[in-house]
Design an enzyme around this catalytic site. Sequence first.
Site, PDB file in Angstrom:
ATOM      1  CB  CYS A   1      44.839 -22.501 -30.233  1.00  0.00           C
ATOM      2  SG  CYS A   1      43.803 -23.206 -31.519  1.00  0.00           S
TER       3      CYS A   1
ATOM      4  CG  HIS B   1      49.340 -23.838 -33.498  1.00  0.00           C
ATOM      5  ND1 HIS B   1      49.350 -23.651 -32.122  1.00  0.00           N
ATOM      6  CD2 HIS B   1      48.087 -23.504 -33.901  1.00  0.00           C
ATOM      7  CE1 HIS B   1      48.149 -23.238 -31.733  1.00  0.00           C
ATOM      8  NE2 HIS B   1      47.360 -23.155 -32.776  1.00  0.00           N
TER       9      HIS B   1
END
Lengths: 131, 388
Positions: B84, B334
């Site tokens: 991420c 996200h």
Amino acid sequence: MSDPDPDAPADTGYDEWADALAEGGYYIECANGHGNLPPRRVCPDCGSTDLSEEPLPDVGAVATFSEVHVAPSGFGEEPPYVTAVVDFGPVRVTGIVRELSADEIEIGTAVRPDVEHNDATDKRLVVFRPA
Amino acid sequence: MTGVRVAGVGLTPFGEHAGRTGRDLFAEAALAALDDAGVAGDDVEHLNYGNFMGALAERQGHQAPLMAEAAGLRCAGTRYEEACASAGVAVREAVRAVRSGENDVMLAGGMERMTNLSTAEVTESLAVAADELFEVRAGVTFPGAYALMARAYFDEYGGGREDLAHVAAKNHANAVNNEYAQYQREITVEQALDSPAVASPLHLFDACPITDGASALVLVSEEYAEEHDLDAPVAITGTGQGGDRAALQDRTDMARTPAAADAAAEAYGDAGVASDEVDVAEVHDCFTIAEVMALEALDFFDPGEGIGAARRGDTTRDGDLPVNLSGGLKAKGHPVGATGGSQIAEMTRILRGDHPNSDAVPDATVGLTHNAGGTVASAVVHVLEVAE
Ligand SMILES: [Zn+2]
């Protein structure tokens, strides 16, 4: 041929370690006393390459845990299941808790390690049972 | 060493873009960034591109040259993968390339498509960021891993689900005016508390959504900005990266994120800025507990104090240190490989004064972004300052 998938790569070091959990298990200790899990060629804490296998303590204490309600597809485990990180002193080990519900587990609960075969993934599965 | 300016930023709306390809998403963000910068694509010397799960989600590896092509760039590209934190590290390496004098104009950002997968498939794909042997095989999911950290935190420092619910409510409130946010609506603390359990003690509203989206930044040297008379008032003055053991079980303390602390220390030192000089921050709140641990790792709060920050109002838009004015990962969304770039895009807009929430921090001159990979086995921190 006993191997169900002869072409599958062996996870050298890991498979042997997981299998040994049925008999109590072991961890890797370096010359400076750092504990880690295999496979290791070098201690990640100090760089020592003088590594030995030491017996895992018989009983560990739950360091943290979670009741998982959304499981990965194909993992085989029916949610909810409880995943825990268990402290054995020199090392911690992560696995699924058997024979205890989430309500029956708290930080500090004593458990012993074991290994099962995960039929869905055809991999070894680290589990913990009440000590 | 030359200074680095953010000449332009571009984002797609974050959310569900089921019918669109990744290349279309990235092209939209890249063209928007070039347009915002007033820089021609032909001037871009290299693409630094972040993506995490494209090989799983779109069956597409080797994405960097494909994305350069989609964005109309006739230059080489490199894909950065750090879970991420993929776009964060892509930006960091672009900053380093400009600083070194090697390049004057870089395009940096990222893209992720996730909603084309089922929830179980996304869960499985994200779990790839954990330790395959010792965590994934043991049933640890991405939410499950943060749940393990949350319980360890509660055990060590106190706090509980209600404190986390305040983090969720705060970030949703911030997203209401953000046209790029996936959830432009408020939620109450009660709604967060009442949402279904995902991995105890974390519930659905403690988690960021599954999101498609792309981010892009045009980064230029100060000399290039001056020569081309660019309107680029925001500089990236500090960058830092930290690493940690991959598996939670191997860390000394599961309630802390030393990779972020190391990244922050490096970025603060690089910028010559102290944590108490930061006016506004965008932190990686993939789960509410992640924001709490970030606030402490970034030296904004002492250990154990971060959990109450949203509840006390310290980090709300009218607090001393507004955090995640964009809505954060929690409400803005996200798309994992795009997130680090979007944080810097949002912070640039906040500092330039053209973000819908800029009015919360009208005098802000120093901003910080914090982008974490997996359970913070990697972390990238940037300091942004208004240079002129
Ligand atoms: Zn050692």
